[in-house]
Design an enzyme around this catalytic site. Structure first.
Site, short mmCIF file in Angstrom:
data_model
loop_
_atom_site.label_atom_id
_atom_site.label_comp_id
_atom_site.label_asym_id
_atom_site.label_seq_id
_atom_site.Cartn_x
_atom_site.Cartn_y
_atom_site.Cartn_z
N LYS A 23 -50.03 -48.59 32.22
CA LYS A 23 -50.03 -49.75 32.89
C LYS A 23 -49.21 -50.21 34.07
O LYS A 23 -48.24 -49.32 34.33
CB LYS A 23 -49.38 -51.00 31.78
CG LYS A 23 -47.59 -50.79 31.57
CD LYS A 23 -47.43 -51.49 30.46
CE LYS A 23 -47.27 -52.91 30.93
NZ LYS A 23 -46.33 -53.60 29.68
N LYS A 63 -45.44 -46.50 32.83
CA LYS A 63 -45.01 -48.01 32.97
C LYS A 63 -44.47 -48.28 34.53
O LYS A 63 -43.62 -48.03 34.66
CB LYS A 63 -44.31 -48.60 31.97
CG LYS A 63 -44.24 -50.19 32.22
CD LYS A 63 -43.46 -50.78 30.90
CE LYS A 63 -43.23 -52.09 31.17
NZ LYS A 63 -42.68 -52.80 29.82
C1 PBG Z 1 -41.76 -55.68 27.69
C2 PBG Z 1 -43.00 -55.65 28.10
C3 PBG Z 1 -43.57 -56.15 29.44
C4 PBG Z 1 -45.06 -56.12 29.28
C5 PBG Z 1 -45.14 -55.37 27.89
N1 PBG Z 1 -44.19 -55.11 27.31
C6 PBG Z 1 -42.92 -56.75 30.65
C7 PBG Z 1 -41.97 -55.99 31.31
O1 PBG Z 1 -41.69 -54.72 31.37
O2 PBG Z 1 -41.05 -56.91 32.18
C8 PBG Z 1 -45.97 -56.38 30.33
C9 PBG Z 1 -47.36 -57.05 29.73
C10 PBG Z 1 -48.19 -57.87 30.68
O3 PBG Z 1 -47.73 -58.12 31.74
O4 PBG Z 1 -49.06 -58.34 30.21
N2 PBG Z 1 -40.97 -54.39 27.77
#
Ligand code: PBG
Length: 340
Positions: free
Chosen positions: A261, A202
């Site tokens: 992601k 991530k």
């Molecule tokens: C939370 C989380 C996030 C996303 C999924 N789970 C945001 C972040 O880490 O700030 C992002 C998903 C998206 O932008 O569609 N931990």
């Protein structure tokens, strides 16, 4: 790779493309509704749908509306949904206490959806950001997110979510060591069939902005305690080798599948993990990627369905087994309609 040494005119690559039947016959990657996961934002209330200005055509839904949407997704052939709570700001605190409430919004949503639509899979995020008043995924100590103290809370959150009926728990917090700890806790509580979909890779991305608006975490970062961004736990988008190590750690710790992601800026990473790894790779077309396509289409720059189909088939071509996208319902329906 074996490449033909024939050259023009023996080899005419346009032969493949000269008719629809030829293109269908030679197509390598076929997107289906089975590849799609629909993320849903839930909110307190009844018969309520609240727009998210930065995320066109996506709304925060009250539990009853989320149940309806889950049924639509099931009927469109989508195998699973992913739930994210827009928690009442009054319930947020420094430790994300509400995450462990077995009757919190996301647990109530899971139960209602599994009762009404038992055959759809429900994925629940493990992370504290929807519940903390500082917007971070864990608890803060000495100006940063404290790893081990956060993991101790996340394992309890994962058990609470499994108990509510989540078939998949998806740790999105990027703490070290949480997959192994969560696996142990699930086993100890006899949740032996709960899948762990680890957000292994991530990246610290600008493209999460609209999601943070949706769950109300973005504006909080840096305002109270803790850093103003998530770069001390989410990965540097410049790094590949670190992605390999993150993935390897989570495989060893007992993950059932990995998530990468954002999807569109990480196609190389998806391809690497698909080629070299042993677990299915999921990809998240995140909120900012969705918003760019949705806004572009709404402004007449391109056809919405064509643009989403192309972006999603590219993610599958890279090697993704499943794709989370806010366009999942539209696209599943379009895919169904495109078949005789
Ligand atoms: C939370 C989380 C996030 C996303 C999924 N789970 C945001 C972040 O880490 O700030 C992002 C998903 C998206 O932008 O569609 N931990």
């Amino acid at each position: 790779m074996a490449i033909s040494t024939f050259s023009f005119p023996e080899t005419r690559l346009r032969r493949w493309r000269a008719a629809d039947w030829r293109r269908r016959l030679f197509r390598e990657t076929v997107l289906t509704e089975n590849d799609l996961v629909l993320p849903l934002f839930v909110v307190d209330g009844n018969d309520t749908a609240i727009d998210i200005p930065s995320l066109p055509d996506v709304q925060r839904l009250s539990v009853d509306r989320a149940v309806k949407r889950a049924r639509e997704a099931y009927e469109a052939g989508i195998p699973a949904i992913a739930l994210f709570p827009a928690t009442d700001p009054k319930l947020k605190d420094a430790r994300g206490t509400e995450a462990l409430n077995a009757d919190n919004l996301v647990c109530r949503s899971i139960k209602a959806i599994k009762a009404a639509v038992p055959d759809i899979g429900v994925i629940a995020d493990v992370a504290l950001d929807p519940y903390t008043d500082h917007g971070h995924d864990g608890i803060i100590a000495d100006g940063d997110v404290a790893n081990d103290e956060t993991v101790a809370i996340l394992i309890q959150q994962a058990v609470v979510l499994a108990e509510a009926g989540a078939g998949i728990v998806a740790p999105s917090d990027m703490m070290d060591g949480r997959i192994g700890a969560i696996r142990k806790a699930l086993e100890a509580h006899k949740h032996v069939n709960t899948l762990i979909l680890s957000y292994a890779v991530k990246y610290a991305s600008a493209f999460y902005g609209p999601f943070r608006d949706a769950v109300g975490s973005g504006g909080r970062l840096g305002a109270k305690s803790g850093p103003s961004n998530k770069r001390s736990y989410q990965m540097d988008p410049a790094n590949t080798r670190e992605a390999d190590r993150e993935a390897a750690m989570d495989v060893n710790e007992g993950a059932d599948a990995l998530m990468v992601k954002p999807a569109g800026t990480s196609l190389d990473i998806i391809a690497n993990l698909h080629r070299d790894g042993s677990l299915p790779v999921f990809a998240y077309q995140v909120s900012g990627e969705y918003a760019m396509l949705a806004v572009g289409a709404a402004n007449g720059l391109f056809n919405r369905t064509d643009a989403f189909m192309e972006s999603l088939v590219a993610i599958k071509r890279a090697g993704a087994t499943g794709i989370l996208t806010y366009a999942a319902l539209d696209i599943a329906r379009a895919l169904k309609d495109s078949r005789p």
